[in-house]
Scaffold this motif. Structure first.
Motif, PDB file in Angstrom:
ATOM      1  N   UNK A  52      10.436 -13.121 -11.811  1.00 52.71           N
ATOM      2  CA  UNK A  52      10.167 -13.305 -13.239  1.00 52.71           C
ATOM      3  C   UNK A  52      10.781 -14.597 -13.744  1.00 52.71           C
ATOM      4  N   UNK A  53      11.942 -14.981 -13.207  1.00 56.83           N
ATOM      5  CA  UNK A  53      12.517 -16.282 -13.567  1.00 56.83           C
ATOM      6  C   UNK A  53      11.572 -17.406 -13.157  1.00 56.83           C
ATOM      7  N   UNK A  54      10.971 -17.223 -12.001  1.00 53.36           N
ATOM      8  CA  UNK A  54      10.019 -18.221 -11.509  1.00 53.36           C
ATOM      9  C   UNK A  54       8.827 -18.355 -12.459  1.00 53.36           C
ATOM     10  N   UNK A  55       8.319 -17.227 -12.934  1.00 49.67           N
ATOM     11  CA  UNK A  55       7.195 -17.263 -13.878  1.00 49.67           C
ATOM     12  C   UNK A  55       7.591 -17.951 -15.181  1.00 49.67           C
ATOM     13  N   UNK A  56       8.794 -17.646 -15.653  1.00 45.61           N
ATOM     14  CA  UNK A  56       9.259 -18.282 -16.885  1.00 45.61           C
ATOM     15  C   UNK A  56       9.394 -19.787 -16.699  1.00 45.61           C
ATOM     16  N   UNK A 106       8.095  -8.911 -21.710  1.00 48.84           N
ATOM     17  CA  UNK A 106       9.499  -9.267 -21.477  1.00 48.84           C
ATOM     18  C   UNK A 106       9.960 -10.373 -22.429  1.00 48.84           C
ATOM     19  N   UNK A 107       9.216 -10.616 -23.476  1.00 52.97           N
ATOM     20  CA  UNK A 107       9.494 -11.743 -24.346  1.00 52.97           C
ATOM     21  C   UNK A 107      10.892 -11.677 -24.962  1.00 52.97           C
ATOM     22  N   UNK A 161      16.461 -15.443 -24.800  1.00 51.54           N
ATOM     23  CA  UNK A 161      15.384 -14.586 -24.325  1.00 51.54           C
ATOM     24  C   UNK A 161      14.272 -15.446 -23.717  1.00 51.54           C
ATOM     25  N   UNK A 162      13.329 -14.772 -23.079  1.00 51.53           N
ATOM     26  CA  UNK A 162      12.159 -15.459 -22.518  1.00 51.53           C
ATOM     27  C   UNK A 162      11.448 -16.253 -23.604  1.00 51.53           C
TER      28      UNK A 162
END
Length: 305
Positions: free
Chosen positions: A138-142, A126-127, A93-94
Motif C-alpha cells: 500500500x505504501x508503494x501504491x501511495x 484508506x484515505x 494520512x494517505x
C-alpha cells in the motif's frame, strides 16, 4: 512512434570513479524500459541524468523534446520519480500526503486530482489511514499516486518493488502497464529478472556500460549462449567439477536441476559428454534471462576495483 528520450555518450564520475561510460539510448514514447544490472552498476545515476536531476560530465541528448543540459528544469516538471525507499510523510494520512504533494507542485484542480488518484490506485478506503501504518504494497501504491499526481509524461521508478509481496508486485505492474498504454513513458531500474521480463524492452548495464538492449527475447538471442538442463540425484554436487572445464562458464542451480551454459555450443556438448549417463539426465534448453545476465557479467570488470 515518437522518441521520448534520445541521449548520446553520457559520462559521469564520482570521486575519480567513472560510474557511467559513454551511455547512449533511445526510448520510444509509451514504452516501459527496464534498466537491468547488478547493484552499483550505474542504473540510478543514469536515470537521474535522463530526467535532469544530475548533470552529466559529458554527452548530449534530449528527454521529452528538451535538452538534458540546458532545459533540465523543463524535464523535471514533466517527470514523476518514485524512489526505492518510501519517502513520504508517515505521520500524515494517505489523503494528506496527496494534498501536500498537490500544493507543493502548485497544481490546479487539487481536490479533483487527489480524488482521482485515490480511486485509480484503490486507496479511497484508506484515505484517512496514516501512511506509516500501511503495508509495503500500500505504501508503494501511495508513492505511485504521488509520483503521477501531476500527470507526468515520464515516470522513473528506482527499484520500485523491493520488499513487496508477489501479489502487490503483480498489482503494481498491472497499473504501470495501464499508465504506459495511455502514453506515459516509464523507466524502471531493477535487478530482478522477473521484473525485467515485464518491461517492453531492457537496457542491461554493468558497471557503467550498456551491454545489451532490446526485448528480453532479443537480449537472450543476441547472447548466443548454449544451455543444457541437467537433472538427477547428486547433480547439485557436480558444479565444482563441471566448472573446472573452460567450456563451462556457469553451472547454476534451478531447483533440483542445474543450468549449465557456455558460449561455444560444440565445446560445451563435449564437456558434458562424460556426464551423459545415469543417474543424470541432460537436455538442451533455452537460456533464461538470468543465464544471460551471469554470462554478460563474466565479461566486464568491476569499476570499484
Amino acid at each position: 512512434m515518437s522518441v521520448a528520450i534520445d541521449v548520446h555518450d553520457l559520462n559521469k564520475s564520482f570521486v575519480g570513479r567513472r560510474v557511467v561510460k559513454d551511455f547512449s539510448i533511445q526510448v520510444e514514447e509509451g514504452r516501459i524500459t527496464g534498466f537491468l544490472g547488478p547493484n552499483g552498476s550505474g542504473k540510478t545515476t543514469t536515470l537521474r541524468m535522463l530526467c535532469g536531476l544530475l548533470t552529466p560530465d559529458s554527452g548530449t541528448g534530449t528527454a521529452l523534446g528538451f535538452d538534458i543540459l540546458s532545459e533540465s528544469w523543463q524535464i523535471k516538471r514533466r517527470t514523476g520519480y518514485m524512489t526505492q525507499r518510501f519517502s513520504l510523510y508517515e505521520d500524515l494520512t494517505v489523503e494528506e500526503n496527496l494534498q501536500f504533494a498537490a500544493r507543493i507542485r502548485g497544481l490546479d484542480r487539487r481536490a479533483e486530482r487527489v480524488s482521482e488518484a485515490l480511486a485509480q490506485l484503490g486507496l479511497a478506503e484508506r484515505r484517512r489511514q496514516l501512511a506509516g501504518t500501511l503495508s509495503g504494497g500500500w505504501k508503494q501504491r501511495l508513492a505511485l499516486a504521488v509520483a503521477t499526481l501531476h500527470e507526468p509524461q515520464l515516470l522513473l521508478l528506482d527499484e520500485p518493488t523491493a520488499g513487496v509481496d508477489p501479489q502487490a508486485r503483480r498489482a503494481f505492474w498491472d497499473e504501470i502497464h495501464e499508465l504506459a498504454a495511455r502514453g506515459l513513458t516509464v523507466l524502471v531500474s531493477t535487478h530482478y529478472m522477473d521484473e525485467a521480463e515485464r518491461c517492453h524492452d531492457i537496457a542491461y548495464i554493468a558497471y557503467g556500460e550498456l551491454l545489451a538492449r532490446g526485448t528480453a527475447d532479443d537480449v537472450i538471442q543476441a547472447a548466443k549462449l548454449a544451455t543444457w538442463r541437467g537433472e538427477g540425484p547428486g547433480i547439485d554436487r557436480l558444479a565444482p567439477e563441471l566448472l573446472e572445464n573452460p567450456a563451462i562458464e556457469m553451472a547454476a542451480p534451478f531447483g533440483l536441476a542445474r543450468h549449465v551454459s557456455g558460449g561455444d555450443a560444440e565445446a560445451l556438448e563435449r564437456a558434458l559428454a562424460p556426464y551423459q549417463r545415469p543417474p543424470f539426465r541432460w537436455a538442451r534448453t533455452e537460456p533464461t534471462l538470468e543465464d544471460v545476465f551471469i554470462h554478460l557479467m563474466s565479461g566486464v570488470e568491476d569499476n570499484f576495483q
